[in-house]
Design an enzyme around this catalytic site. Structure first.
Site, PDB file in Angstrom:
ATOM      1  N   ASP A 102     -29.391  60.849  -1.901  1.00 36.73           N
ATOM      2  CA  ASP A 102     -29.667  62.272  -2.159  1.00 36.73           C
ATOM      3  C   ASP A 102     -31.160  62.546  -2.001  1.00 36.73           C
ATOM      4  OD1 ASP A 102     -27.042  62.511  -2.945  1.00 36.73           O
ATOM      5  OD2 ASP A 102     -27.503  62.329  -5.083  1.00 36.73           O
TER       6      ASP A 102
HETATM    7  N1  URA Z   1     -25.288  58.158  -6.086  1.00 37.00           N
HETATM    8  C1  URA Z   1     -25.845  59.372  -6.218  1.00 37.00           C
HETATM    9  O1  URA Z   1     -25.433  60.163  -7.036  1.00 37.00           O
HETATM   10  N2  URA Z   1     -26.871  59.678  -5.414  1.00 37.00           N
HETATM   11  C2  URA Z   1     -27.383  58.834  -4.500  1.00 37.00           C
HETATM   12  O2  URA Z   1     -28.332  59.188  -3.810  1.00 37.00           O
HETATM   13  C3  URA Z   1     -26.782  57.583  -4.384  1.00 37.00           C
HETATM   14  C4  URA Z   1     -25.734  57.260  -5.197  1.00 37.00           C
END
Ligand code: URA
Length: 235
Positions: A102
């Site tokens: 993310d």
């Molecule tokens: N889980 C999440 O919520 N975000 C990420 O970036 C990776 C795993």
């Protein structure tokens, strides 16, 4: 060679994603728009174009690991004009990111021009572990960790189990190690949202056997032959 394999070997995306690109009508073979998957091409003779650019099989594959900083999007070009991880890489070859972090997550991510490798690392069938350091506001109770371990229930559906280890509490935040072997969208954040806990920091520190180690934030470095072999099963 199958068209999706060719596209993937040219570094367009994983093979499955390449099928989507074909179905979107973006691929032309010898000037003819292709809209069905499953076509075979002669990679020595046929001219394949994507978005007007002729594709060629790379002479050499590139495998990098990056310490992605917070505030960078995992995309080739962001619709919202945000900075992307590719702005941090100095490489002449067109690369793809292997899986995704993310915008506000930091840590380990691989970049490559080998679509088959990307497919291998991210395919749910192979269950490669991904380990995260998670800082959560407040002091977490053992009972909450047990819920995460068993798989939290989100909108009536049980999410996958996770390995969760308590690391520390500094009077303000709890630090945990969380290991999952699936790659659902926003999986870790959703797990904590589902138990009403707010994540302060999310950082991926390991994929399979490959550690983030001391790689500086924002930097990339080539994966070692051993690290690549771990995924390809050549060890
Ligand atoms: N889980 C999440 O919520 N975000 C990420 O970036 C990776 C795993």
């Amino acid at each position: 060679m199958r068209l999706n394999k060719f596209l993937s070997a040219c570094g367009v995306a994983s093979r499955r994603k390449c099928d989507e690109v074909i179905l979107e009508g973006k691929v032309f073979v010898n000037g003819k728009q292709i809209s069905q998957v499953g076509l075979s091409i002669n990679e020595k003779k046929d001219v394949v174009t994507l978005d007007g650019k002729t594709l060629a099989l790379p002479k050499q594959f590139v495998y990098l690991k990056m310490n992605k900083p917070k505030g960078y999007a995992c995309t080739a070009s962001d619709e919202r004009g945000r900075k992307t991880i590719f702005e941090l890489v100095d490489c002449d070859v067109r690369l793809i990111h292997v899986g995704r972090l993310d915008y506000n997550t930091e840590g380990l991510i691989f970049l490559t021009n080998d679509g088959d490798f990307a497919n291998l690392v991210t395919h749910p069938r192979f269950h490669f572990e991904k380990e995260y350091r998670v800082s959560v506001e407040g002091e977490m109770k053992e009972s909450e960790l047990a819920v995460l371990r068993n798989g939290v229930v989100e909108n009536g559906v049980r999410m996958p189990k996770a390995k969760v280890k308590f690391l520390s509490f500094d009077g303000k935040n709890t630090k945990l190690s969380v290991v999952i072997d699936e790659g659902q969208n926003h999986q870790v954040r959703r797990m904590f949202d589902a138990i009403g806990r707010s994540i302060v920091l999310l950082k991926r520190v390991r994929i399979g056997d490959v550690l983030l180690g001391g790689l500086t934030r924002g930097k990339t470095k080539p994966m070692t032959a051993e690290e690549i072999a771990f995924f390809k099963g050549e060890k």
